[in-house]
Write an enzyme that holds these catalytic residues in place. Structure first.
Site, mmCIF file in Angstrom:
data_model
loop_
_atom_site.group_PDB
_atom_site.id
_atom_site.type_symbol
_atom_site.label_atom_id
_atom_site.label_comp_id
_atom_site.label_asym_id
_atom_site.label_seq_id
_atom_site.Cartn_x
_atom_site.Cartn_y
_atom_site.Cartn_z
ATOM 1 N N GLY A 1 0.838 -1.205 0.000
ATOM 2 C CA GLY A 1 0.000 0.000 0.000
ATOM 3 C C GLY A 1 0.868 1.249 0.000
ATOM 4 O O GLY A 1 2.071 1.189 -0.331
ATOM 5 N N LYS B 1 0.977 8.453 19.800
ATOM 6 C CA LYS B 1 0.415 8.459 18.442
ATOM 7 C C LYS B 1 -1.042 8.013 18.480
ATOM 8 O O LYS B 1 -1.891 8.567 17.771
ATOM 9 C CB LYS B 1 1.254 7.548 17.539
ATOM 10 C CG LYS B 1 0.765 7.437 16.095
ATOM 11 C CD LYS B 1 1.058 8.687 15.301
ATOM 12 C CE LYS B 1 0.405 8.761 13.936
ATOM 13 N NZ LYS B 1 0.658 7.697 13.019
ATOM 14 N N SER C 1 -6.099 8.904 7.439
ATOM 15 C CA SER C 1 -6.262 7.569 6.850
ATOM 16 C C SER C 1 -7.696 7.062 7.040
ATOM 17 O O SER C 1 -8.260 6.442 6.140
ATOM 18 C CB SER C 1 -5.258 6.603 7.481
ATOM 19 O OG SER C 1 -5.272 6.741 8.881
HETATM 20 O O1 PAF Z 1 -3.802 8.312 10.375
HETATM 21 C C1 PAF Z 1 -3.397 9.369 9.859
HETATM 22 O O2 PAF Z 1 -3.821 9.814 8.808
HETATM 23 C C2 PAF Z 1 -2.263 10.107 10.530
HETATM 24 O O3 PAF Z 1 -1.670 9.214 11.433
HETATM 25 C C3 PAF Z 1 -2.666 11.415 11.239
HETATM 26 C C4 PAF Z 1 -2.124 11.481 12.615
HETATM 27 C C5 PAF Z 1 -4.150 11.628 11.277
HETATM 28 C C6 PAF Z 1 -2.020 12.590 10.524
HETATM 29 O O4 PAF Z 1 -2.443 12.736 9.200
#
Ligand code: PAF
Length: 296
Positions: free
Chosen positions: A9, A175, A245
Site C-alpha cells: 500500500g 500516536k 487515513s
Molecule cells: O492516520 C493518519 O492519517 C495520521 O496518522 C494522522 C495522525 C491523522 C495525521 O495525518
C-alpha cells in the site's frame, strides 16, 4: 540489507522506494498473485520489485510489516513459517494491539514496533506521493528486538528522521492519542485534518482528551488532557490540508482502523474502569458507517 516489505500500500511502497534508493535490496510480500510490482514516486523513474518469493523471505535480513493492524493476523499466517528465527520483524501501523499476536506467532524472532507520521498517498496503482515529511519511532518488544537499535540507523539513512525508542509503548500511546482525536472526527465530517482546529469542535475535543489522558495515566504513561489536546492540534495544524487515513477509508468504503485506534483505547479503559463516553460514541458512529457499506 535484504528487506521483505509485507503490504504494498501507500506506506509499504514509500518504504520500499526509500530503502531501495538507500542501496538495499527489497521485495514485496502481498496478497496479489504476482511475482513483480512496479512502484515509483510521482515524477521519478519506475522500479520493478520482486514480489512473493519464498526464497527471498528466507534470505531476508529484516521483515517490515506495513499492513493495517487488522490485516496483521492474516499476513503473519501467510509468511511466519518461512521466516528465519534470527530475522528481525518490524510492525509499522496505526493503532495498537498486535504485539501479543506477534509475540505468540514468532516467539523466537527479534520483534519491533514502529510508528510513523510520514504522509503517503497512492495516487495510482503504481504511483505514490510522499505527502508529508514526518518522523519514525522504532523500538523492541522482546529482548532480542531491544538489541536491534541498528535498524533505527538503517531507517534514518533511508527515510529520516528515525529515532530509537527504549520504550516504544510510550511513543505508540502518544500516536494513538493523536489518532483518537483526529481520525474518527475527520472521517465522520469527511473533512481534512485542519477541521478539528475549528472552535466549534473544542468541547468535543476537550471531552476526548480528558478521557484519553485518564486511560494513558492508568497505563503508566503520565500525561495531561492539555498535552493530548495540544499534540493533536499541532498535528492537525501541520497536516491541515491532508485527509486522515480513516477519512480515506470511509470515503472509499474500506474497513477502517477504528478497532486498533479508538477500540483499543476503549478496551484498555474498560480494564481500568474508566468511562469513555465520547470516544465510545465516535467508535459506534464509525462502526455504523462501516456496516452501512454492505447495504447501500
Ligand atoms: O492516520 C493518519 O492519517 C495520521 O496518522 C494522522 C495522525 C491523522 C495525521 O495525518
Amino acid at each position: 540489507m535484504r528487506f521483505t516489505i509485507v503490504g504494498a500500500g501507500a506506506v509499504g511502497s514509500l518504504w520500499a522506494l526509500k530503502l531501495h534508493e538507500a542501496g538495499h535490496s527489497v521485495q514485496f510480500w502481498t496478497r496479489q498473485s504476482t511475482d513483480t510490482l512496479i512502484r515509483h514516486q510521482e515524477g521519478s523513474p519506475q522500479k520493478v520489485f520482486t514480489a512473493n518469493s519464498l526464497e527471498l523471505v528466507q534470505e531476508s535480513d529484516c521483515l517490515l510489516f506495513c499492513v493495517k493492524a487488522f490485516q496483521v493476523k492474516e499476513a503473519l499466517s501467510s509468511i511466519a513459517a518461512h521466516v528465519h528465527k534470527d530475522t528481525p520483524v518490524v510492525f509499522l501501523h496505526n493503532g495498537m494491539g498486535t504485539a501479543e499476536l506477534a509475540l505468540s506467532t514468532l516467539p523466537n524472532n527479534p520483534l519491533l514496533l514502529a510508528t510513523t507520521s510520514h504522509g503517503s498517498l497512492k495516487v495510482s496503482e503504481e504511483t505514490i506521493k510522499h505527502t508529508g515529511l514526518g518522523e519514525t519511532r522504532l523500538g523492541g518488544i522482546n529482548s532480542t528486538g531491544n538489541q536491534c537499535d541498528f535498524l533505527a540507523e538503517v531507517f534514518q539513512h533511508a527515510l529520516p528522521p528515525c529515532y530509537w525508542e527504549r520504550s516504544i509503548e510510550r511513543a505508540l500511546w502518544k500516536k494513538l492519542a493523536i489518532n483518537c482525536m483526529i481520525n474518527p472526527l475527520t472521517a465522520l465530517l469527511q473533512a481534512q485534518n485542519g477541521v478539528i482546529t475549528d472552535p466549534q469542535y473544542r468541547t468535543q475535543l476537550d471531552a476526548l482528551s480528558d478521557e484519553i489522558s485518564l486511560v494513558m495515566c492508568a497505563e503508566g504513561m503520565a500525561t495531561s488532557a492539555k498535552e493530548v489536546f495540544d499534540s493533536a492540534i499541532a498535528v492537525a495544524t501541520a497536516t491541515a490540508e491532508n485527509y486522515s487515513s480513516m477519512n480515506r477509508d470511509v470515503y472509499y468504503r474500506r474497513p477502517s482502523e477504528i478497532e486498533a485506534i479508538t477500540g483499543f483505547l476503549i478496551h484498555r479503559a474498560s480494564i481500568h474502569g474508566i468511562a469513555t463516553p465520547e470516544n465510545t460514541r465516535l467508535y459506534h458512529a464509525i462502526k455504523e458507517l462501516e456496516q452501512s457499506y454492505d447495504h447501500t
